[in-house]
Motif scaffolding. Sequence first.
Motif, PDB file in Angstrom:
ATOM      1  N   PHE A  24      33.878  69.762  40.775  1.00 48.21           N
ATOM      2  CA  PHE A  24      32.879  70.259  39.314  1.00 48.21           C
ATOM      3  C   PHE A  24      31.095  69.299  38.881  1.00 48.21           C
ATOM      4  N   GLY A  25      31.901  67.708  39.492  1.00 46.05           N
ATOM      5  CA  GLY A  25      30.565  66.812  39.267  1.00 46.05           C
ATOM      6  C   GLY A  25      29.290  66.693  40.862  1.00 46.05           C
ATOM      7  N   HIS A  26      30.009  67.411  41.491  1.00 46.48           N
ATOM      8  CA  HIS A  26      29.750  68.229  42.720  1.00 46.48           C
ATOM      9  C   HIS A  26      28.351  69.000  42.188  1.00 46.48           C
ATOM     10  N   LEU A  27      29.122  69.961  41.771  1.00 47.94           N
ATOM     11  CA  LEU A  27      28.478  70.827  42.101  1.00 47.94           C
ATOM     12  C   LEU A  27      27.221  71.150  40.778  1.00 47.94           C
ATOM     13  N   LEU A  28      28.097  70.527  39.601  1.00 43.85           N
ATOM     14  CA  LEU A  28      26.430  70.348  38.407  1.00 43.85           C
ATOM     15  C   LEU A  28      25.457  68.941  39.144  1.00 43.85           C
ATOM     16  N   PHE A  29      25.678  68.144  40.243  1.00 37.65           N
ATOM     17  CA  PHE A  29      24.965  67.130  40.814  1.00 37.65           C
ATOM     18  C   PHE A  29      23.269  68.058  41.115  1.00 37.65           C
ATOM     19  N   GLU A  30      24.113  68.852  42.192  1.00 36.83           N
ATOM     20  CA  GLU A  30      23.697  70.192  43.064  1.00 36.83           C
ATOM     21  C   GLU A  30      22.629  70.834  42.328  1.00 36.83           C
ATOM     22  N   MET A  31      23.739  71.586  41.068  1.00 32.25           N
ATOM     23  CA  MET A  31      22.307  72.106  40.078  1.00 32.25           C
ATOM     24  C   MET A  31      21.333  71.753  39.556  1.00 32.25           C
ATOM     25  N   LEU A  32      21.447  70.299  39.300  1.00 24.52           N
ATOM     26  CA  LEU A  32      20.144  69.296  38.368  1.00 24.52           C
ATOM     27  C   LEU A  32      19.036  69.308  39.615  1.00 24.52           C
ATOM     28  N   ALA A  38      19.732  65.693  29.636  1.00 23.92           N
ATOM     29  CA  ALA A  38      20.744  64.393  29.190  1.00 23.92           C
ATOM     30  C   ALA A  38      21.729  64.658  29.853  1.00 23.92           C
ATOM     31  N   ASP A  39      22.319  65.981  28.699  1.00 18.35           N
ATOM     32  CA  ASP A  39      23.941  65.728  28.940  1.00 18.35           C
ATOM     33  C   ASP A  39      24.071  65.587  29.976  1.00 18.35           C
ATOM     34  N   ALA A  40      23.811  66.570  30.749  1.00 17.98           N
ATOM     35  CA  ALA A  40      24.830  67.345  31.944  1.00 17.98           C
ATOM     36  C   ALA A  40      24.156  66.177  32.818  1.00 17.98           C
ATOM     37  N   TRP A  41      23.256  65.368  32.837  1.00 20.16           N
ATOM     38  CA  TRP A  41      23.513  63.470  33.634  1.00 20.16           C
ATOM     39  C   TRP A  41      24.453  63.013  33.283  1.00 20.16           C
ATOM     40  N   ARG A  42      24.634  62.773  31.937  1.00 18.64           N
ATOM     41  CA  ARG A  42      26.083  62.024  31.263  1.00 18.64           C
ATOM     42  C   ARG A  42      26.879  62.587  31.922  1.00 18.64           C
ATOM     43  N   ILE A  43      27.586  63.493  31.861  1.00 23.21           N
ATOM     44  CA  ILE A  43      28.705  64.490  32.683  1.00 23.21           C
ATOM     45  C   ILE A  43      28.480  63.469  34.196  1.00 23.21           C
ATOM     46  N   VAL A  44      27.493  63.913  34.815  1.00 24.20           N
ATOM     47  CA  VAL A  44      27.300  63.423  36.474  1.00 24.20           C
ATOM     48  C   VAL A  44      27.398  61.420  36.228  1.00 24.20           C
ATOM     49  N   LEU A  45      27.379  61.071  35.650  1.00 28.74           N
ATOM     50  CA  LEU A  45      27.296  59.636  35.416  1.00 28.74           C
ATOM     51  C   LEU A  45      28.568  59.335  35.003  1.00 28.74           C
ATOM     52  N   ALA A  46      29.202  59.360  34.711  1.00 29.51           N
ATOM     53  CA  ALA A  46      30.538  59.258  33.738  1.00 29.51           C
ATOM     54  C   ALA A  46      31.679  59.347  35.396  1.00 29.51           C
ATOM     55  N   ILE A  47      31.455  60.947  35.566  1.00 28.43           N
ATOM     56  CA  ILE A  47      32.215  60.943  37.115  1.00 28.43           C
ATOM     57  C   ILE A  47      31.559  60.379  38.419  1.00 28.43           C
ATOM     58  N   PHE A  48      30.694  59.841  38.690  1.00 32.29           N
ATOM     59  CA  PHE A  48      30.354  59.170  40.000  1.00 32.29           C
ATOM     60  C   PHE A  48      30.042  57.384  39.693  1.00 32.29           C
ATOM     61  N   LEU A  49      29.868  57.331  38.819  1.00 29.45           N
ATOM     62  CA  LEU A  49      28.674  55.544  38.489  1.00 29.45           C
ATOM     63  C   LEU A  49      29.830  55.766  36.811  1.00 29.45           C
ATOM     64  N   PRO A  50      31.096  55.667  36.741  1.00 29.28           N
ATOM     65  CA  PRO A  50      32.050  55.104  35.294  1.00 29.28           C
ATOM     66  C   PRO A  50      31.283  53.603  34.858  1.00 29.28           C
ATOM     67  N   GLY A  51      31.016  53.767  33.567  1.00 34.13           N
ATOM     68  CA  GLY A  51      31.300  52.433  32.985  1.00 34.13           C
ATOM     69  C   GLY A  51      29.606  51.676  33.093  1.00 34.13           C
ATOM     70  N   LYS A  52      28.820  51.889  34.547  1.00 33.80           N
ATOM     71  CA  LYS A  52      28.358  51.666  34.842  1.00 33.80           C
ATOM     72  C   LYS A  52      26.489  51.761  34.013  1.00 33.80           C
ATOM     73  N   HIS A  53      26.830  53.248  33.949  1.00 36.56           N
ATOM     74  CA  HIS A  53      25.653  53.442  33.297  1.00 36.56           C
ATOM     75  C   HIS A  53      26.179  54.691  31.877  1.00 36.56           C
ATOM     76  N   ALA A  54      26.524  54.041  30.824  1.00 36.27           N
ATOM     77  CA  ALA A  54      27.092  54.313  29.776  1.00 36.27           C
ATOM     78  C   ALA A  54      25.733  54.957  29.286  1.00 36.27           C
ATOM     79  N   GLY A  55      26.078  56.349  28.633  1.00 35.74           N
ATOM     80  CA  GLY A  55      24.681  56.777  27.380  1.00 35.74           C
ATOM     81  C   GLY A  55      23.019  56.369  28.572  1.00 35.74           C
ATOM     82  N   SER A  56      23.176  56.908  29.475  1.00 34.28           N
ATOM     83  CA  SER A  56      21.909  56.351  30.348  1.00 34.28           C
ATOM     84  C   SER A  56      21.467  57.964  30.927  1.00 34.28           C
TER      85      SER A  56
END
Length: 104
Positions: A50-58, A85-103
């Motif tokens: 799902f994260g890959h698909l969402l990134f590709e859609m973004l 921004a919400d979609a980016w938060r999901i992508v970041l939480a999946i692929f960069l967890p904890g590194k960019h919380a809230g960004s």
Amino acid sequence: SAPASTGAAATPARQGAHTSAPAASASPPASERPANSQCVHAEAEAVVVFGHLLFEMLTGAELTVEERDHVSATLRRGASFPGCADAWRIVLAIFLPGKHAGSA
């Protein structure tokens, strides 16, 4: 007339898969795994897909290691990304967890 098929012809490939030696990093047999480990693995795999698909859609681009590193570097510079921004938060939480919380 040809003899009736007993289904034996369809089993060699299947048997071959079970007779090969397991890889060094193979999972333990099902009897040694917690009951829910397969389910958890399938759910985790679905989240990554799902994260890959969402990134590709973004972005319109496939998520590669290089793309992930580019996203991380861009966020370290304080930049934001166009789009939801919400979609980016999901992508970041999946692929960069904890590194960019809230960004995003």
